[in-house]
Design a protein around this motif. Sequence first.
Motif, PDB file in Angstrom:
ATOM      1  N   ARG A 152      48.259  42.351  59.453  1.00 39.86           N
ATOM      2  CA  ARG A 152      48.722  42.051  58.098  1.00 39.86           C
ATOM      3  C   ARG A 152      48.519  40.593  57.728  1.00 39.86           C
ATOM      4  N   ASN A 153      48.812  39.684  58.652  1.00 36.28           N
ATOM      5  CA  ASN A 153      48.688  38.267  58.288  1.00 36.28           C
ATOM      6  C   ASN A 153      47.232  37.847  58.105  1.00 36.28           C
ATOM      7  N   VAL A 154      46.315  38.508  58.823  1.00 38.32           N
ATOM      8  CA  VAL A 154      44.890  38.242  58.615  1.00 38.32           C
ATOM      9  C   VAL A 154      44.476  38.740  57.234  1.00 38.32           C
ATOM     10  N   ALA A 155      44.935  39.922  56.843  1.00 40.32           N
ATOM     11  CA  ALA A 155      44.641  40.443  55.506  1.00 40.32           C
ATOM     12  C   ALA A 155      45.165  39.493  54.430  1.00 40.32           C
ATOM     13  N   SER A 156      46.377  38.996  54.609  1.00 42.79           N
ATOM     14  CA  SER A 156      46.960  38.073  53.629  1.00 42.79           C
ATOM     15  C   SER A 156      46.159  36.783  53.530  1.00 42.79           C
ATOM     16  N   SER A 157      45.690  36.281  54.672  1.00 42.53           N
ATOM     17  CA  SER A 157      44.914  35.039  54.683  1.00 42.53           C
ATOM     18  C   SER A 157      43.551  35.230  54.017  1.00 42.53           C
ATOM     19  N   ILE A 158      42.924  36.380  54.234  1.00 44.87           N
ATOM     20  CA  ILE A 158      41.644  36.658  53.583  1.00 44.87           C
ATOM     21  C   ILE A 158      41.830  36.696  52.065  1.00 44.87           C
ATOM     22  N   LYS A 159      42.870  37.358  51.614  1.00 46.00           N
ATOM     23  CA  LYS A 159      43.154  37.430  50.182  1.00 46.00           C
ATOM     24  C   LYS A 159      43.335  36.034  49.598  1.00 46.00           C
ATOM     25  N   GLU A 160      44.055  35.194  50.331  1.00 43.16           N
ATOM     26  CA  GLU A 160      44.300  33.824  49.865  1.00 43.16           C
ATOM     27  C   GLU A 160      43.005  33.022  49.784  1.00 43.16           C
ATOM     28  N   GLU A 161      42.150  33.132  50.807  1.00 47.34           N
ATOM     29  CA  GLU A 161      40.894  32.386  50.814  1.00 47.34           C
ATOM     30  C   GLU A 161      39.970  32.822  49.674  1.00 47.34           C
ATOM     31  N   ILE A 162      39.892  34.118  49.457  1.00 43.96           N
ATOM     32  CA  ILE A 162      39.029  34.616  48.384  1.00 43.96           C
ATOM     33  C   ILE A 162      39.559  34.199  47.022  1.00 43.96           C
ATOM     34  N   THR A 163      40.852  34.266  46.848  1.00 41.99           N
ATOM     35  CA  THR A 163      41.457  33.858  45.576  1.00 41.99           C
ATOM     36  C   THR A 163      41.183  32.389  45.294  1.00 41.99           C
ATOM     37  N   LYS A 164      41.353  31.535  46.299  1.00 43.71           N
ATOM     38  CA  LYS A 164      41.132  30.092  46.121  1.00 43.71           C
ATOM     39  C   LYS A 164      39.667  29.775  45.840  1.00 43.71           C
ATOM     40  N   SER A 165      38.759  30.597  46.349  1.00 46.41           N
ATOM     41  CA  SER A 165      37.326  30.310  46.212  1.00 46.41           C
ATOM     42  C   SER A 165      36.787  30.609  44.815  1.00 46.41           C
ATOM     43  N   HIS A 166      37.462  31.466  44.061  1.00 45.49           N
ATOM     44  CA  HIS A 166      37.004  31.907  42.730  1.00 45.49           C
ATOM     45  C   HIS A 166      35.639  32.595  42.785  1.00 45.49           C
ATOM     46  N   ILE A 167      35.261  33.082  43.939  1.00 43.43           N
ATOM     47  CA  ILE A 167      33.926  33.664  44.111  1.00 43.43           C
ATOM     48  C   ILE A 167      33.779  35.016  43.414  1.00 43.43           C
ATOM     49  N   LEU A 168      34.900  35.645  43.084  1.00 38.85           N
ATOM     50  CA  LEU A 168      34.828  36.973  42.478  1.00 38.85           C
ATOM     51  C   LEU A 168      34.454  36.950  41.001  1.00 38.85           C
ATOM     52  N   ILE A 169      34.456  35.772  40.396  1.00 41.25           N
ATOM     53  CA  ILE A 169      34.236  35.671  38.949  1.00 41.25           C
ATOM     54  C   ILE A 169      32.947  36.358  38.518  1.00 41.25           C
ATOM     55  N   ASP A 170      31.864  36.150  39.262  1.00 43.83           N
ATOM     56  CA  ASP A 170      30.569  36.720  38.893  1.00 43.83           C
ATOM     57  C   ASP A 170      30.251  38.012  39.629  1.00 43.83           C
ATOM     58  N   ILE A 171      31.229  38.537  40.374  1.00 43.65           N
ATOM     59  CA  ILE A 171      30.990  39.745  41.157  1.00 43.65           C
ATOM     60  C   ILE A 171      31.650  40.963  40.530  1.00 43.65           C
ATOM     61  N   THR A 172      32.799  40.769  39.925  1.00 43.60           N
ATOM     62  CA  THR A 172      33.537  41.895  39.375  1.00 43.60           C
ATOM     63  C   THR A 172      34.235  41.505  38.080  1.00 43.60           C
ATOM     64  N   SER A 173      34.399  42.491  37.219  1.00 44.84           N
ATOM     65  CA  SER A 173      35.159  42.282  35.982  1.00 44.84           C
ATOM     66  C   SER A 173      36.626  42.619  36.186  1.00 44.84           C
ATOM     67  N   VAL A 174      36.947  43.121  37.356  1.00 45.78           N
ATOM     68  CA  VAL A 174      38.324  43.479  37.682  1.00 45.78           C
ATOM     69  C   VAL A 174      39.142  42.216  37.937  1.00 45.78           C
ATOM     70  N   ASN A 175      40.374  42.236  37.524  1.00 44.97           N
ATOM     71  CA  ASN A 175      41.292  41.138  37.809  1.00 44.97           C
ATOM     72  C   ASN A 175      41.315  40.836  39.308  1.00 44.97           C
ATOM     73  N   THR A 176      41.264  39.535  39.661  1.00 43.38           N
ATOM     74  CA  THR A 176      41.202  39.149  41.078  1.00 43.38           C
ATOM     75  C   THR A 176      42.331  39.762  41.893  1.00 43.38           C
ATOM     76  N   TYR A 177      43.536  39.712  41.381  1.00 45.84           N
ATOM     77  CA  TYR A 177      44.691  40.267  42.105  1.00 45.84           C
ATOM     78  C   TYR A 177      44.479  41.750  42.394  1.00 45.84           C
TER      79      TYR A 177
END
Length: 203
Positions: free
Chosen positions: A93-118
């Motif tokens: 669980r803590n690894v999953a939480s850390s991955i979510k945090e890293e991806i959120t901070k990176s803003h890399i999803l902006i050009d990958i998906t139209s879905v809300n980051t959360y």
Amino acid sequence: MQYSDIKALVNWLIDALSIPPDELFDGFYIRVPQYLNTEVPQPELGNSCWINEEGDFTSKWSKQEGQVVLQILQKIKDAGISEPDIFFITPFRNVASSIKEEITKSHILIDITSVNTYDWINKRIGTIHTFQGREVETVVIILGASDAASFGALNWAGNSPNLLNVAVTRAKHSLYVIGNRKAWGEVGSFQVLSKYLKDGAFK
């Protein structure tokens, strides 16, 4: 893991993937359909592989493994792929939480998906049982927990065949494993996966 447990795991794989036993034991990559050798749904990621990382850990989490996750997403972004059909799965669980945090901070999803980051990270990132019964084109397994302090957690995950069974059968086409191959490849059911999955890297 006892020999009988490994044999049971292999037999389960044969049934789950409809793979003849001789193909499974003769150069066939365990838990990965054979057509992957000639057809890669996402060519920029390459064939299924194990990405070895031996970084520093904090409570099972390795920032180096997190960087590989970001590299995978960057390759998808650079290729102009939108809405990738991909899961990021981990035993912890803590690894999953850390991955979510890293991806959120990176803003890399902006050009990958139209879905809300959360919404995206909660649908696409989680522990193994989060995804039971769901399948996608590509699965990335982030192992973590290969330092001495996490020895108990590593053995728990490695010696729970159902955890690996669930994780790898979420993938319809491509499977990537991120983690310390030496540590995980000697534990339980991961011995089987390590034996048949090639080395790879994302840079």
